[in-house]
Design a protein around this motif. Sequence first.
Motif, PDB file in Angstrom:
ATOM      1  N   GLU A 229      27.205  23.087  29.842  1.00 13.60           N
ATOM      2  CA  GLU A 229      26.804  23.512  31.100  1.00 13.60           C
ATOM      3  C   GLU A 229      26.966  25.241  30.842  1.00 13.60           C
ATOM      4  OE1 GLU A 229      27.584  24.432  35.904  1.00 13.60           O
ATOM      5  OE2 GLU A 229      28.856  22.974  34.768  1.00 13.60           O
ATOM      6  N   LEU A 230      25.543  25.766  30.993  1.00 14.84           N
ATOM      7  CA  LEU A 230      25.561  27.167  30.865  1.00 14.84           C
ATOM      8  C   LEU A 230      25.844  28.085  32.179  1.00 14.84           C
ATOM      9  CD1 LEU A 230      21.649  27.334  29.767  1.00 14.84           C
ATOM     10  CD2 LEU A 230      23.931  27.488  28.211  1.00 14.84           C
ATOM     11  N   LEU A 231      26.395  29.306  31.735  1.00 16.59           N
ATOM     12  CA  LEU A 231      26.992  30.165  32.865  1.00 16.59           C
ATOM     13  C   LEU A 231      25.636  30.277  33.891  1.00 16.59           C
ATOM     14  CD1 LEU A 231      28.703  32.971  30.667  1.00 16.59           C
ATOM     15  CD2 LEU A 231      29.672  31.210  32.220  1.00 16.59           C
ATOM     16  N   LYS A 232      26.293  30.496  35.131  1.00 14.82           N
ATOM     17  CA  LYS A 232      25.104  30.736  36.376  1.00 14.82           C
ATOM     18  C   LYS A 232      25.780  32.040  36.827  1.00 14.82           C
ATOM     19  CE  LYS A 232      24.140  25.937  37.589  1.00 14.82           C
ATOM     20  NZ  LYS A 232      25.308  25.229  36.774  1.00 14.82           N
ATOM     21  N   TRP A 233      24.868  32.564  37.692  1.00 14.85           N
ATOM     22  CA  TRP A 233      24.843  33.822  38.536  1.00 14.85           C
ATOM     23  C   TRP A 233      26.061  33.889  39.297  1.00 14.85           C
ATOM     24  CZ3 TRP A 233      22.627  38.476  38.377  1.00 14.85           C
ATOM     25  CH2 TRP A 233      22.848  39.412  39.363  1.00 14.85           C
ATOM     26  N   ASP A 234      26.483  32.821  39.779  1.00  5.17           N
ATOM     27  CA  ASP A 234      27.808  32.835  40.489  1.00  5.17           C
ATOM     28  C   ASP A 234      29.088  33.044  39.457  1.00  5.17           C
ATOM     29  OD1 ASP A 234      26.269  32.387  42.941  1.00  5.17           O
ATOM     30  OD2 ASP A 234      26.932  30.335  43.123  1.00  5.17           O
ATOM     31  N   ASP A 235      28.960  32.583  38.422  1.00  4.54           N
ATOM     32  CA  ASP A 235      29.980  32.615  37.520  1.00  4.54           C
ATOM     33  C   ASP A 235      30.246  34.155  37.192  1.00  4.54           C
ATOM     34  OD1 ASP A 235      30.500  30.109  37.140  1.00  4.54           O
ATOM     35  OD2 ASP A 235      28.759  29.830  35.869  1.00  4.54           O
ATOM     36  N   ILE A 236      28.982  34.793  36.893  1.00  4.29           N
ATOM     37  CA  ILE A 236      29.039  36.317  36.511  1.00  4.29           C
ATOM     38  C   ILE A 236      29.931  37.003  37.816  1.00  4.29           C
ATOM     39  CG2 ILE A 236      27.579  38.387  36.185  1.00  4.29           C
ATOM     40  CD1 ILE A 236      27.522  36.365  34.094  1.00  4.29           C
ATOM     41  N   GLN A 237      29.598  36.868  39.065  1.00  6.63           N
ATOM     42  CA  GLN A 237      30.202  37.618  40.120  1.00  6.63           C
ATOM     43  C   GLN A 237      31.775  37.281  40.146  1.00  6.63           C
ATOM     44  OE1 GLN A 237      27.684  39.378  41.181  1.00  6.63           O
ATOM     45  NE2 GLN A 237      26.642  38.046  39.843  1.00  6.63           N
ATOM     46  N   LYS A 238      32.256  36.183  39.429  1.00  6.74           N
ATOM     47  CA  LYS A 238      33.633  36.041  39.456  1.00  6.74           C
ATOM     48  C   LYS A 238      34.361  37.051  38.325  1.00  6.74           C
ATOM     49  CE  LYS A 238      33.005  31.277  40.665  1.00  6.74           C
ATOM     50  NZ  LYS A 238      32.922  29.891  40.518  1.00  6.74           N
ATOM     51  N   MET A 239      33.516  37.655  37.372  1.00 11.50           N
ATOM     52  CA  MET A 239      34.167  38.097  36.322  1.00 11.50           C
ATOM     53  C   MET A 239      34.631  39.762  36.752  1.00 11.50           C
ATOM     54  SD  MET A 239      31.484  36.957  33.248  1.00 11.50           S
ATOM     55  CE  MET A 239      31.447  35.215  33.237  1.00 11.50           C
ATOM     56  N   LYS A 240      35.332  39.815  37.830  1.00 11.22           N
ATOM     57  CA  LYS A 240      35.523  40.989  38.298  1.00 11.22           C
ATOM     58  C   LYS A 240      36.489  42.127  37.600  1.00 11.22           C
ATOM     59  CE  LYS A 240      34.749  40.345  43.355  1.00 11.22           C
ATOM     60  NZ  LYS A 240      33.874  39.039  43.248  1.00 11.22           N
ATOM     61  N   TYR A 241      37.616  41.519  37.196  1.00 10.79           N
ATOM     62  CA  TYR A 241      38.709  42.137  36.122  1.00 10.79           C
ATOM     63  C   TYR A 241      37.952  42.598  35.040  1.00 10.79           C
ATOM     64  CZ  TYR A 241      42.591  43.482  33.506  1.00 10.79           C
ATOM     65  OH  TYR A 241      43.394  44.225  32.727  1.00 10.79           O
ATOM     66  N   SER A 242      36.964  41.597  34.427  1.00 10.40           N
ATOM     67  CA  SER A 242      36.321  41.811  33.220  1.00 10.40           C
ATOM     68  C   SER A 242      35.604  43.203  33.286  1.00 10.40           C
ATOM     69  CB  SER A 242      35.544  40.560  32.691  1.00 10.40           C
ATOM     70  OG  SER A 242      36.623  39.486  32.648  1.00 10.40           O
ATOM     71  N   TRP A 243      34.703  43.092  34.442  1.00 14.05           N
ATOM     72  CA  TRP A 243      33.741  44.213  34.525  1.00 14.05           C
ATOM     73  C   TRP A 243      34.748  45.410  34.755  1.00 14.05           C
ATOM     74  CZ3 TRP A 243      29.673  45.844  33.019  1.00 14.05           C
ATOM     75  CH2 TRP A 243      28.915  46.856  33.441  1.00 14.05           C
ATOM     76  N   ASN A 244      35.812  45.626  35.469  1.00 10.32           N
ATOM     77  CA  ASN A 244      36.539  46.512  35.520  1.00 10.32           C
ATOM     78  C   ASN A 244      36.883  47.146  34.119  1.00 10.32           C
ATOM     79  OD1 ASN A 244      36.302  46.576  38.322  1.00 10.32           O
ATOM     80  ND2 ASN A 244      38.457  45.971  38.663  1.00 10.32           N
TER      81      ASN A 244
ATOM     82  N   SER B 238      42.489  49.706  36.669  1.00 12.08           N
ATOM     83  CA  SER B 238      42.287  49.740  38.117  1.00 12.08           C
ATOM     84  C   SER B 238      41.686  50.624  39.043  1.00 12.08           C
ATOM     85  CB  SER B 238      44.165  49.617  38.574  1.00 12.08           C
ATOM     86  OG  SER B 238      44.400  50.796  38.192  1.00 12.08           O
ATOM     87  N   ARG B 239      41.173  51.724  38.123  1.00 13.37           N
ATOM     88  CA  ARG B 239      40.567  52.752  38.596  1.00 13.37           C
ATOM     89  C   ARG B 239      39.195  52.392  39.359  1.00 13.37           C
ATOM     90  NH1 ARG B 239      42.215  57.360  35.420  1.00 13.37           N
ATOM     91  NH2 ARG B 239      43.009  56.779  33.230  1.00 13.37           N
ATOM     92  N   TYR B 240      38.790  51.179  39.084  1.00  9.53           N
ATOM     93  CA  TYR B 240      37.522  50.648  39.670  1.00  9.53           C
ATOM     94  C   TYR B 240      37.887  49.651  40.908  1.00  9.53           C
ATOM     95  CZ  TYR B 240      36.547  52.832  35.355  1.00  9.53           C
ATOM     96  OH  TYR B 240      36.517  53.837  34.486  1.00  9.53           O
ATOM     97  N   GLU B 241      39.035  49.515  41.163  1.00  5.68           N
ATOM     98  CA  GLU B 241      39.281  48.820  42.409  1.00  5.68           C
ATOM     99  C   GLU B 241      38.840  49.381  43.526  1.00  5.68           C
ATOM    100  OE1 GLU B 241      43.280  47.646  41.690  1.00  5.68           O
ATOM    101  OE2 GLU B 241      42.795  46.151  40.025  1.00  5.68           O
TER     102      GLU B 241
END
Length: 480
Positions: A331-346, A405-408
């Motif tokens: 199964e490929l990644l979906k848009w909703d999966d990307i929105q869960k990657m909060k720490y990774s984006w920080n 944590s600067r981006y929280e």
Amino acid sequence: MEFFYVSLLTFFVLLVSLSLHFLFYKNKSTGAGAPLPPGSTGWPVVGESLEFLSTGWKGHPERFIFDRIAKYSSHVFRTHLLGEPAAVFCGANGNKFLFSNENKLVRAWWPSSVDKIFPSSSQSSSQEEAIKMRKMLPNFLKPEALQRYVGIMDHIAQRHFSDGWENKQEIVTFPLTKNYTFWIACRLFLSIEDPQHVDKFAEPFNLLASGLISIPIDLPGTPFNKAIKASNFIRKELVSIIKQRKIDLAEGKASPTQDILSHMLLTSDENGKFMPELEIADKILGLLIGGHDTASSACAFIVKYLAELPEIYEGVYKEQMEIANSKAPGELLKWDDIQKMKYSWNVACEVLRLAPPLQGAFREALTDFMYNGFSIPKGWKIYWSANSTHINPDCFPEPKKFDPSRYEGSGPAPYTYVPFGGGPRMCPGKEYARLEILIFMHHLVKRFKFEKIIPDEKIVVNPMPIPAKGLPVRLFPHKN
């Protein structure tokens, strides 16, 4: 050969400096009204360009900025860069002023050398071409369009890691991250997915990118000359792709909505006029450069920092494995999966703060104006620097410390965090870059732990930060 050109350039600088010093000498004030900012125009003709560029080549571009802030006790100073009188605006206030006055007091500016590398078939300037592109891009970079790209990017990422990383003990990171982001750009802009076809473009694009902000000496073998030749080669290749796409569209073998190329071919302007093939080639060329070069640098530095900081790696790994374990096999990644990657984006944001692919950018004064009590003459070039806030302790406490944590919460103060620029000219591809960076991180940590082979590898900025040896790392695949 490289030493020869450096020696030639040094001789040229000395010769010009000695013979033309008095001819080109300029007073330090306007002679009337408010003074110019404090500073120095440096050597005649070349100004302070060599020092501006060389601090980046030595891996410390911020020194050009902070040394002068300290020397002149001012957050705006005068210099002479890339053949033009210039002022450098520093700090959040400088960023706010420039971003808020876009197309009022200032407009975007590129060195004339850029027009030689990107010659416009429509006889318009780089600035005019950029304005046209920014009007066209939103349709492809709005959220509903980006959602369609997640699966495509994920599929390419799987192939990329399978071909370039798996079953290898050691890899060199930067060439691989360039391959990854360029492959995605070729697929989404041109529907080119075959790795061999992508590779045909890759080397000329590397030459073009290397020569963009180089000393504009058009002699055989110089980076500038190689960039011009590479640009001409790529444009010819793009024209042949465009001609074939016209045929495919007419025969129903291609979709009008499959990529940006089809859109450009089938969309007329307000006068019902369609873009000529060469003009489309110009725009695709610019998109391919902007669409992969900066993200490839960001992905490489993500590898660097995750290798250096095991506790940060563990946080990203935990988040990404929760997402991976929620997916069915294949199964490929979906848009909703990307929105869960909060720490990774920080984490990615902190990488972009410490190693911003966009070190800064130039503006041109549209009229005389005042800033901080100083006169900025019409026509002067103005440079803003991401480093003037990113590693400034007034903006980011302990600026050299890696701290996601600067981006929280509400995140950094306005105009202090500017890896994508700001104002009307904020990078339109910000969300596109976010997708490909997060998908890269997902596949990276899901497959491997890794360590740097050269612990103290030098970083070179030319014009983007890159590891001097490409960041070789040793891979340790996870045991499933």
